[in-house]
Design a protein around this motif. Structure first.
Motif, PDB file in Angstrom:
ATOM      1  N   PHE A  95      14.675   2.117  22.617  1.00 33.87           N
ATOM      2  CA  PHE A  95      13.356   2.714  22.415  1.00 33.87           C
ATOM      3  C   PHE A  95      13.021   2.707  20.938  1.00 33.87           C
ATOM      4  O   PHE A  95      13.796   3.177  20.109  1.00 33.87           O
ATOM      5  CB  PHE A  95      13.312   4.152  22.941  1.00 33.87           C
ATOM      6  CG  PHE A  95      12.015   4.857  22.631  1.00 33.87           C
ATOM      7  CD1 PHE A  95      10.802   4.344  23.058  1.00 33.87           C
ATOM      8  CD2 PHE A  95      12.014   6.034  21.898  1.00 33.87           C
ATOM      9  CE1 PHE A  95       9.604   4.986  22.768  1.00 33.87           C
ATOM     10  CE2 PHE A  95      10.828   6.700  21.609  1.00 33.87           C
ATOM     11  CZ  PHE A  95       9.617   6.166  22.042  1.00 33.87           C
ATOM     12  N   GLU A  96      11.855   2.153  20.626  1.00 33.98           N
ATOM     13  CA  GLU A  96      11.353   2.170  19.249  1.00 33.98           C
ATOM     14  C   GLU A  96       9.933   2.706  19.241  1.00 33.98           C
ATOM     15  O   GLU A  96       9.098   2.300  20.050  1.00 33.98           O
ATOM     16  CB  GLU A  96      11.351   0.775  18.623  1.00 33.98           C
ATOM     17  CG  GLU A  96      10.721   0.783  17.235  1.00 33.98           C
ATOM     18  CD  GLU A  96      10.665  -0.587  16.568  1.00 33.98           C
ATOM     19  OE1 GLU A  96      10.174  -0.669  15.422  1.00 33.98           O
ATOM     20  OE2 GLU A  96      11.112  -1.561  17.199  1.00 33.98           O
ATOM     21  N   ILE A  97       9.666   3.602  18.318  1.00 33.61           N
ATOM     22  CA  ILE A  97       8.314   4.093  18.079  1.00 33.61           C
ATOM     23  C   ILE A  97       8.101   4.127  16.567  1.00 33.61           C
ATOM     24  O   ILE A  97       8.822   4.813  15.846  1.00 33.61           O
ATOM     25  CB  ILE A  97       8.069   5.464  18.734  1.00 33.61           C
ATOM     26  CG1 ILE A  97       6.634   5.936  18.477  1.00 33.61           C
ATOM     27  CG2 ILE A  97       9.088   6.504  18.304  1.00 33.61           C
ATOM     28  CD1 ILE A  97       6.216   7.109  19.349  1.00 33.61           C
ATOM     29  N   SER A  98       7.130   3.353  16.100  1.00 38.18           N
ATOM     30  CA  SER A  98       6.896   3.226  14.668  1.00 38.18           C
ATOM     31  C   SER A  98       5.399   3.148  14.375  1.00 38.18           C
ATOM     32  O   SER A  98       4.641   2.552  15.153  1.00 38.18           O
ATOM     33  CB  SER A  98       7.583   1.967  14.102  1.00 38.18           C
ATOM     34  OG  SER A  98       8.970   2.001  14.320  1.00 38.18           O
ATOM     35  N   TYR A  99       4.990   3.774  13.277  1.00 39.73           N
ATOM     36  CA  TYR A  99       3.619   3.682  12.780  1.00 39.73           C
ATOM     37  C   TYR A  99       2.588   4.149  13.810  1.00 39.73           C
ATOM     38  O   TYR A  99       1.474   3.621  13.862  1.00 39.73           O
ATOM     39  CB  TYR A  99       3.306   2.259  12.319  1.00 39.73           C
ATOM     40  CG  TYR A  99       4.306   1.730  11.325  1.00 39.73           C
ATOM     41  CD1 TYR A  99       4.290   2.158  10.005  1.00 39.73           C
ATOM     42  CD2 TYR A  99       5.302   0.842  11.708  1.00 39.73           C
ATOM     43  CE1 TYR A  99       5.228   1.704   9.087  1.00 39.73           C
ATOM     44  CE2 TYR A  99       6.242   0.378  10.799  1.00 39.73           C
ATOM     45  CZ  TYR A  99       6.194   0.811   9.494  1.00 39.73           C
ATOM     46  OH  TYR A  99       7.136   0.364   8.584  1.00 39.73           O
ATOM     47  N   CYS A 100       2.953   5.111  14.618  1.00 34.97           N
ATOM     48  CA  CYS A 100       2.019   5.690  15.591  1.00 34.97           C
ATOM     49  C   CYS A 100       1.430   6.951  14.962  1.00 34.97           C
ATOM     50  O   CYS A 100       2.078   8.009  14.937  1.00 34.97           O
ATOM     51  CB  CYS A 100       2.733   6.001  16.906  1.00 34.97           C
ATOM     52  SG  CYS A 100       3.338   4.521  17.754  1.00 34.97           S
ATOM     53  N   ILE A 101       0.206   6.856  14.469  1.00 33.63           N
ATOM     54  CA  ILE A 101      -0.362   7.908  13.614  1.00 33.63           C
ATOM     55  C   ILE A 101      -0.766   9.155  14.382  1.00 33.63           C
ATOM     56  O   ILE A 101      -1.013  10.200  13.779  1.00 33.63           O
ATOM     57  CB  ILE A 101      -1.577   7.359  12.843  1.00 33.63           C
ATOM     58  CG1 ILE A 101      -2.675   6.908  13.820  1.00 33.63           C
ATOM     59  CG2 ILE A 101      -1.165   6.217  11.929  1.00 33.63           C
ATOM     60  CD1 ILE A 101      -3.969   6.518  13.150  1.00 33.63           C
ATOM     61  N   MET A 102      -0.849   9.094  15.719  1.00 32.88           N
ATOM     62  CA  MET A 102      -1.269  10.263  16.488  1.00 32.88           C
ATOM     63  C   MET A 102      -0.093  11.111  16.956  1.00 32.88           C
ATOM     64  O   MET A 102      -0.280  12.237  17.411  1.00 32.88           O
ATOM     65  CB  MET A 102      -2.106   9.812  17.695  1.00 32.88           C
ATOM     66  CG  MET A 102      -3.400   9.104  17.331  1.00 32.88           C
ATOM     67  SD  MET A 102      -4.301   8.499  18.775  1.00 32.88           S
ATOM     68  CE  MET A 102      -4.687  10.051  19.609  1.00 32.88           C
ATOM     69  N   VAL A 103       1.113  10.595  16.863  1.00 30.10           N
ATOM     70  CA  VAL A 103       2.299  11.286  17.378  1.00 30.10           C
ATOM     71  C   VAL A 103       2.739  12.367  16.393  1.00 30.10           C
ATOM     72  O   VAL A 103       2.971  12.099  15.212  1.00 30.10           O
ATOM     73  CB  VAL A 103       3.444  10.298  17.628  1.00 30.10           C
ATOM     74  CG1 VAL A 103       4.708  11.029  18.042  1.00 30.10           C
ATOM     75  CG2 VAL A 103       3.039   9.287  18.692  1.00 30.10           C
ATOM     76  N   THR A 104       2.881  13.592  16.876  1.00 28.64           N
ATOM     77  CA  THR A 104       3.327  14.721  16.048  1.00 28.64           C
ATOM     78  C   THR A 104       4.709  15.223  16.445  1.00 28.64           C
ATOM     79  O   THR A 104       5.399  15.854  15.639  1.00 28.64           O
ATOM     80  CB  THR A 104       2.326  15.883  16.133  1.00 28.64           C
ATOM     81  OG1 THR A 104       2.258  16.356  17.491  1.00 28.64           O
ATOM     82  CG2 THR A 104       0.942  15.451  15.687  1.00 28.64           C
ATOM     83  N   SER A 105       5.110  14.976  17.694  1.00 27.84           N
ATOM     84  CA  SER A 105       6.402  15.457  18.162  1.00 27.84           C
ATOM     85  C   SER A 105       6.917  14.550  19.273  1.00 27.84           C
ATOM     86  O   SER A 105       6.141  14.102  20.133  1.00 27.84           O
ATOM     87  CB  SER A 105       6.274  16.892  18.687  1.00 27.84           C
ATOM     88  OG  SER A 105       7.510  17.356  19.199  1.00 27.84           O
ATOM     89  N   ILE A 106       8.220  14.258  19.235  1.00 25.32           N
ATOM     90  CA  ILE A 106       8.862  13.481  20.297  1.00 25.32           C
ATOM     91  C   ILE A 106       9.875  14.400  20.957  1.00 25.32           C
ATOM     92  O   ILE A 106      10.989  14.592  20.460  1.00 25.32           O
ATOM     93  CB  ILE A 106       9.548  12.219  19.743  1.00 25.32           C
ATOM     94  CG1 ILE A 106       8.538  11.357  18.976  1.00 25.32           C
ATOM     95  CG2 ILE A 106      10.169  11.415  20.877  1.00 25.32           C
ATOM     96  CD1 ILE A 106       9.158  10.152  18.300  1.00 25.32           C
ATOM     97  N   ARG A 107       9.486  14.988  22.068  1.00 24.65           N
ATOM     98  CA  ARG A 107      10.341  15.932  22.780  1.00 24.65           C
ATOM     99  C   ARG A 107      10.492  15.510  24.235  1.00 24.65           C
ATOM    100  O   ARG A 107       9.506  15.463  24.971  1.00 24.65           O
ATOM    101  CB  ARG A 107       9.757  17.344  22.722  1.00 24.65           C
ATOM    102  CG  ARG A 107       9.837  18.004  21.359  1.00 24.65           C
ATOM    103  CD  ARG A 107       9.159  19.351  21.350  1.00 24.65           C
ATOM    104  NE  ARG A 107       9.438  20.086  20.125  1.00 24.65           N
ATOM    105  CZ  ARG A 107      10.397  20.981  19.992  1.00 24.65           C
ATOM    106  NH1 ARG A 107      11.167  21.276  21.033  1.00 24.65           N
ATOM    107  NH2 ARG A 107      10.600  21.604  18.846  1.00 24.65           N
TER     108      ARG A 107
END
Length: 367
Positions: A231-243
């Motif tokens: 799993f990769e998540i990068s440069y996603c400007i709307m994401v504030t928390s990954i829970r």
């Protein structure tokens, strides 16, 4: 008389040669020929259609459909520049439509769309997405920025465009696509999950780069992909928390890169590889006992050696490789606590020292 006998002998040998069955590619079964052509880029595979009637439609079962400015380039060559002619949006769209219209829609292993497109091309991209669904594509890549992650890093974590990004259709997340999709890579698109999203039953790899997606949809995607390994998540400007409290037992590789508004990461998993780039934030994993490789690049000012003993998970008994890049302004102070990574074999520590004031002491004094 001698010449006649030599001529007869020559004709006899030539006749025998003609009768000997050839070992050319044409004699191979169709499925093998199709497999061979699938090793070629799609544009080169299409060119084989002019060889003979038998070859005319073999490419139509090509299993690796990669559409970019290279494979869809113009056919003429400019000697002055040494490069093929520049391809524009309209021509790229027309070429992709033509290829997919003739394809058999069977056995597609990988389909990649890599070209700078926007919401104004939505009708065409929707058709391509529906093709991927109907052909039961296993690996699907949509990259509508056509820029590298290093360029995104220099652009401040988001590729600025005056046009609205393409919004993925809900059909991509329908239950009909669930059993086949194994790898999904999305770049520079907008994503909103439908309310009836059931997950991808066999998805093993998920990449979200420069995607407009909210926290809830990230959580829903992860919690409903039980076989996820990468799993990769990068440069996603709307994401504030990954829970995600749902257990991700298969997750081995976790990559998080410069989500500017990200405040914390809480995942119920035990990965083997962790890569993080961004500000210093809380990072909580269910277990770090399997971690063997950690790579951290902190974009804020932080004491590197202090971060090793306090910021990194200290219960990583199998850690073998640690890469850490930090920016510091003050003198480095070695922490007094014990170093707990007993199996560490490779350590790369890069310190960027910056200060507005002139220094009178060595930055490593007392270390």
């Amino acid at each position: 008389m001698m010449r006649d006998s030599e001529q007869c002998l020559h004709e006899g040998v030539a006749s025998k040669r003609r009768k000997v069955p050839g070992n050319s590619l044409c004699n191979l079964p169709m499925d093998i020929l199709s497999t061979i052509l699938s090793l070629l880029p799609i544009n080169d595979a299409i060119r084989t259609s002019v060889l003979s009637r038998k070859w005319k439609y073999i490419w139509c079962s090509h299993t690796n459909l990669t559409f970019n400015k290279g494979t869809m380039r113009k056919t003429y060559f400019k000697p002055s520049t040494g490069y093929y002619g520049f391809i524009r949006d309209k021509e790229f769209v027309t070429k992709v439509d033509t290829v997919l219209r003739q394809h058999s829609r069977m056995g597609v292993e990988r389909m990649e769309i890599k070209f700078r497109l926007h919401s104004e091309h939505a009708d065409h991209i929707d058709r391509w997405v529906n093709f991927a669904i109907s052909s039961k594509t296993k690996k699907f890549v949509i990259n509508l920025a056509c820029v590298s992650k290093s360029m995104l890093f220099r652009a401040g974590g988001h590729w600025i465009s005056r046009k609205e990004p393409y919004n993925l259709p809900s059909e991509l997340f329908s239950p009909d696509n669930s059993p086949y999709l194994q790898c999904l890579e999305l770049r520079t698109v907008s994503l909103q999950l439908p309310s009836d999203f059931k997950g991808f039953l066999n998805l093993k790899s998920l990449t979200l780069v420069d995607v407009r997606i909210i926290d809830d949809d990230v959580q829903r995607m992860l919690s409903k992909c039980n076989l996820l390994e990468f799993f990769e998540i990068s440069y996603c400007i709307m994401v504030t928390s990954i829970r995600v409290l749902h257990p991700l037992d298969r997750l081995k590789h976790l990559v998080v890169g410069i989500c500017r508004k990200l405040q914390d990461i809480v995942l119920n998993c035990s990965p083997t590889t962790l890569e993080y780039t961004g500000a210093m934030i809380p990072l909580i994993l269910a277990s770090t006992s399997r971690l063997t490789n950690i790579s951290v690049v902190l974009t804020t000012y932080q004491s590197a050696l202090s971060y090793i003993s306090t910021g990194l998970p200290c219960t990583s008994p199998r850690l073998e490789t640690l890469t850490l890049l930090c920016h510091e302004r003050e003198r480095t102070i070695v922490p007094r606590g014990p170093f707990k990574f007993t199996y560490l074999q490779n350590l790369r520590l890069e310190l960027v020292i910056s200060s507005y004031e002139s220094r009178k002491t060595d930055v490593l004094a007392g270390a």
